[in-house]
Scaffold this motif. Sequence first.
Motif, mmCIF file in Angstrom:
data_model
loop_
_atom_site.group_PDB
_atom_site.id
_atom_site.type_symbol
_atom_site.label_atom_id
_atom_site.label_comp_id
_atom_site.label_asym_id
_atom_site.label_seq_id
_atom_site.Cartn_x
_atom_site.Cartn_y
_atom_site.Cartn_z
ATOM 1 N N GLY A 189 3.786 -13.078 11.027
ATOM 2 C CA GLY A 189 2.375 -13.093 11.387
ATOM 3 C C GLY A 189 2.100 -13.981 12.577
ATOM 4 O O GLY A 189 3.010 -14.562 13.183
ATOM 5 N N SER A 190 0.818 -14.142 12.927
ATOM 6 C CA SER A 190 0.436 -14.891 14.125
ATOM 7 C C SER A 190 0.773 -16.376 14.015
ATOM 8 O O SER A 190 0.939 -17.053 15.027
ATOM 9 C CB SER A 190 -1.061 -14.732 14.387
ATOM 10 O OG SER A 190 -1.819 -15.298 13.325
ATOM 11 N N THR A 196 -6.807 -7.814 18.995
ATOM 12 C CA THR A 196 -7.639 -9.013 19.057
ATOM 13 C C THR A 196 -7.600 -9.532 20.487
ATOM 14 O O THR A 196 -6.520 -9.839 21.009
ATOM 15 C CB THR A 196 -7.121 -10.088 18.088
ATOM 16 O OG1 THR A 196 -7.248 -9.607 16.754
ATOM 17 C CG2 THR A 196 -7.912 -11.378 18.230
ATOM 18 N N GLN A 248 -0.212 -2.307 6.747
ATOM 19 C CA GLN A 248 -1.207 -3.330 6.424
ATOM 20 C C GLN A 248 -0.480 -4.558 5.922
ATOM 21 O O GLN A 248 0.408 -4.450 5.072
ATOM 22 C CB GLN A 248 -2.173 -2.818 5.349
ATOM 23 C CG GLN A 248 -3.154 -3.858 4.840
ATOM 24 C CD GLN A 248 -4.158 -4.288 5.891
ATOM 25 O OE1 GLN A 248 -4.352 -3.602 6.869
ATOM 26 N NE2 GLN A 248 -4.790 -5.408 5.693
ATOM 27 N N ASP A 304 -5.527 -13.278 8.952
ATOM 28 C CA ASP A 304 -6.124 -12.657 10.133
ATOM 29 C C ASP A 304 -5.596 -11.256 10.384
ATOM 30 O O ASP A 304 -5.969 -10.609 11.367
ATOM 31 C CB ASP A 304 -5.890 -13.514 11.372
ATOM 32 C CG ASP A 304 -4.413 -13.768 11.653
ATOM 33 O OD1 ASP A 304 -3.563 -13.164 10.968
ATOM 34 O OD2 ASP A 304 -4.116 -14.573 12.547
ATOM 35 N N SER A 305 -4.705 -10.778 9.512
ATOM 36 C CA SER A 305 -4.144 -9.419 9.560
ATOM 37 C C SER A 305 -3.306 -9.137 10.794
ATOM 38 O O SER A 305 -2.989 -7.990 11.081
ATOM 39 C CB SER A 305 -5.272 -8.375 9.465
ATOM 40 O OG SER A 305 -5.973 -8.531 8.268
ATOM 41 N N LEU A 306 -2.918 -10.161 11.537
ATOM 42 C CA LEU A 306 -2.096 -9.971 12.735
ATOM 43 C C LEU A 306 -0.619 -9.967 12.365
ATOM 44 O O LEU A 306 -0.187 -10.680 11.464
ATOM 45 C CB LEU A 306 -2.358 -11.083 13.746
ATOM 46 C CG LEU A 306 -3.729 -11.067 14.430
ATOM 47 C CD1 LEU A 306 -3.963 -12.380 15.160
ATOM 48 C CD2 LEU A 306 -3.852 -9.910 15.392
ATOM 49 N N TYR A 307 0.150 -9.172 13.092
ATOM 50 C CA TYR A 307 1.608 -9.192 12.950
ATOM 51 C C TYR A 307 2.235 -9.059 14.330
ATOM 52 O O TYR A 307 1.581 -8.631 15.295
ATOM 53 C CB TYR A 307 2.102 -8.095 12.003
ATOM 54 C CG TYR A 307 1.842 -6.682 12.468
ATOM 55 C CD1 TYR A 307 2.778 -5.998 13.244
ATOM 56 C CD2 TYR A 307 0.669 -6.014 12.115
ATOM 57 C CE1 TYR A 307 2.546 -4.701 13.667
ATOM 58 C CE2 TYR A 307 0.435 -4.718 12.528
ATOM 59 C CZ TYR A 307 1.375 -4.070 13.303
ATOM 60 O OH TYR A 307 1.131 -2.784 13.719
ATOM 61 N N THR A 352 -0.740 -7.820 17.181
ATOM 62 C CA THR A 352 -1.691 -6.735 16.981
ATOM 63 C C THR A 352 -1.991 -6.629 15.497
ATOM 64 O O THR A 352 -1.360 -7.292 14.682
ATOM 65 C CB THR A 352 -1.122 -5.409 17.523
ATOM 66 O OG1 THR A 352 -2.137 -4.415 17.472
ATOM 67 C CG2 THR A 352 0.084 -4.964 16.711
ATOM 68 N N HIS A 353 -2.993 -5.817 15.143
ATOM 69 C CA HIS A 353 -3.329 -5.680 13.714
ATOM 70 C C HIS A 353 -4.125 -4.415 13.471
ATOM 71 O O HIS A 353 -4.450 -3.669 14.392
ATOM 72 C CB HIS A 353 -4.083 -6.903 13.207
ATOM 73 C CG HIS A 353 -5.494 -7.008 13.689
ATOM 74 N ND1 HIS A 353 -6.549 -6.466 13.018
ATOM 75 C CD2 HIS A 353 -6.022 -7.611 14.776
ATOM 76 C CE1 HIS A 353 -7.671 -6.735 13.658
ATOM 77 N NE2 HIS A 353 -7.383 -7.423 14.733
ATOM 78 N N ASN A 354 -4.463 -4.172 12.184
ATOM 79 C CA ASN A 354 -5.086 -2.918 11.795
ATOM 80 C C ASN A 354 -6.384 -3.080 11.021
ATOM 81 O O ASN A 354 -6.901 -2.098 10.517
ATOM 82 C CB ASN A 354 -4.121 -2.099 10.915
ATOM 83 C CG ASN A 354 -2.986 -1.550 11.729
ATOM 84 O OD1 ASN A 354 -3.174 -1.188 12.871
ATOM 85 N ND2 ASN A 354 -1.802 -1.505 11.160
ATOM 86 N N THR A 355 -6.900 -4.257 10.858
ATOM 87 C CA THR A 355 -8.121 -4.392 10.073
ATOM 88 C C THR A 355 -9.340 -4.261 10.971
ATOM 89 O O THR A 355 -9.242 -4.157 12.182
ATOM 90 C CB THR A 355 -8.185 -5.751 9.369
ATOM 91 O OG1 THR A 355 -8.073 -6.762 10.347
ATOM 92 C CG2 THR A 355 -7.085 -5.876 8.362
#
Length: 710
Positions: free
Chosen positions: A238-239, A277, A552, A557-560, A568-571
């Motif tokens: 993750g971030s 983001t 997912q 923060d849902s970042l990977y 980047t992320h998907n939420t």
Amino acid sequence: MVALLGSGDSFLRVVEQGFPEVDIHVRGNEVTVAGSETEVALVRRLFDELLVIVRTGQPLTEEAVERSVAMVRSGDGHGPAEVMTLNILSNRGRTIRPKTLNQKSYVDAIDEHTIVFGLGPAGTGKTYLAMAKAVQALQSKQVTRIILTRPAVEAGERLGFLPGTLYEKIDPYLRPLYDALHDMIDPDSIPRLMAAGTIEVAPLAYMRGRAQPVFTKVLTPSGFRPIGELEVGDLVIGSSGEPTPVLGVYPQGAKDIYRVTAQDGSSTLCCGEHLWTVRTAADRRRDKPWRVLETREMIGNLRAAHARRYELPLLTGPACFPERAVPMDPYALGLLLGDGCLTGATTPDFSTADPESATALEAALPGVRVRARNRVDYVLNRVKAPGDVVTLENPVTGVLRELELLGGRSQSKFVPDAYLYNSAEIRLALLQGLLDSDGGPVTQSGRTCRIQYTTTSILLRDDVVALVRSLGGVAYSRRRAALGRPPGRANGRVVEHRHDAHVIDIRLPEGVEPFRLTRKREKYRAAGGGGRPMRHIESIEPAGREEAVCIQVAAADSLYVTEDYLLTHNTLNDAFIILDEAQNTSAEQMKMFLTRLGFGSRMVVTGDTTQVDLPGGTQSGLRVVQEILRGVDDIAFCRLTSEDVVRHKLVGRIVDAYARYDVQVEANGHPNGVGTGNGDVPRSRGRRPAEKNGRGKHTVNMQAVEREVN
């Protein structure tokens, strides 16, 4: 009095029907009520409430008076005026308000909770009120977008067997959402808002559509892996640099793909709906939070004057990989990769003009003595112990052979994976060795100090860039061609350039020390460090059509981390999301939808569990979720009944008739002694009892239903 009692005393007759035990007389502008003390008090309260409603300018209707009677009789302390004067949204002279007590509780729950489930029969205003709250939140800038979705599985139809294009196929399923939207927003502005992504209407399956091609690499604790190989429970980075589990993997089929490239040369592939983001320079100056945009929203809008508009986030901490034992001190390996001779043709040697580096190298290599051959050349001799034979291998040579570095030339050096995907301490020590040998600080007047590293090896160039990015920094690479370059000089002799040089400009985050060598470290510190590393989007270009997948992750923060350490992320952040007809979702779809929730977002889920149209054997996600999320904080379940139906009066009676019918079927196997006609057993709980006709379709036994309605 006409507004209060209605034309021809129509409202008065409704009150009299609601209170048959009292006598109501009207003379002039006075109303006299006679009857029991309790009933008279209720009627007096009713007229007081109706007067408040009339004085607000809201016209009464017979239905409104009927609902007011019901609310007064319920005795729960909430007055009709409190409910019917709550304005949610006004548009083109029309005001949207709750009409029943349950509707007001539903609206209040949306204000007070992040996720709200609106459960009840058709016609109770579940979707309409949720839509009104969404538009209100958008207009008041509580959210930046509205996302409306519903599953396209009604009546068991399959999109593949419907005529027309994809959008023509799904349009009938989404039409109720469009209709409600046109009631609340100027129709001329809707196309503009939808084109900008401010309002998105899509079937549920497209909520997963933030996807990347199946071969796109995602960073995991063991290195980069194709996203298509990931499974639920696998770990990705993750971030924060910490591992985070994958909560869901959703294949997306073939999608149009774009390549997103940053100005440092990093790039990755994703679909047009994929989320990023980002923030602008103005956002940073005004201390605004990061925003979330789709790829397609940024196309054609990547410049602000001559500057790049969108900054991307970087790792807030070094990427965490499991620590592994290594055969050589990482700082020593970095020095040897930079200034060591690794050919294996002779005893390993090392060249440096800094005796401090030679001393540090000897301290980091047990069993090895670094012997000066001249002012800049050193030989790495094995320290002999009594009884040693001459044929024992030099420790450095043995380690280089183990790491497959022995025999390498300057243009073929690389960093072994055992060091590249190891703990942050080992990666930093290796980078310090490389920079102390072939790198250094570069100062410019009026600018912060940057770090520069040069190598003739393409592999080593890529590995150094990866080391920097894994520590939260940025690295810009450029090539200096050998052809045409003026030759250099060494010890008075001319030295031609035989290989292209790769120059890397590096910026590391604050607190990461790039040098151990004293003269370089002091120069770097004297210049105030390297400044803040930044990465901006340079271009977004079409890259064909590929099979894609969406994941997912559980990070807050849902970042990977994807290719080249891009985040980047998907939420969905700062969005008001409505899922309509949720009874037609599977349990997996419901989980997928709920886990799309991002920061600053709200969700409203509406549905009627008595009207499930899923294929046989599929459990409704709306039923399952009530058990799973019961008692979870910040989630509310609001239940509306036939008394909250705001359509034709007959709709409420039909709903009640079906409810009684279902109860009788559950209790007796058939209603009022009337069988299904063919011996069919009743369906599962909540499904309408049905019988098969000659074509294999299911039809409801309407005889019993008509009897209940009558």
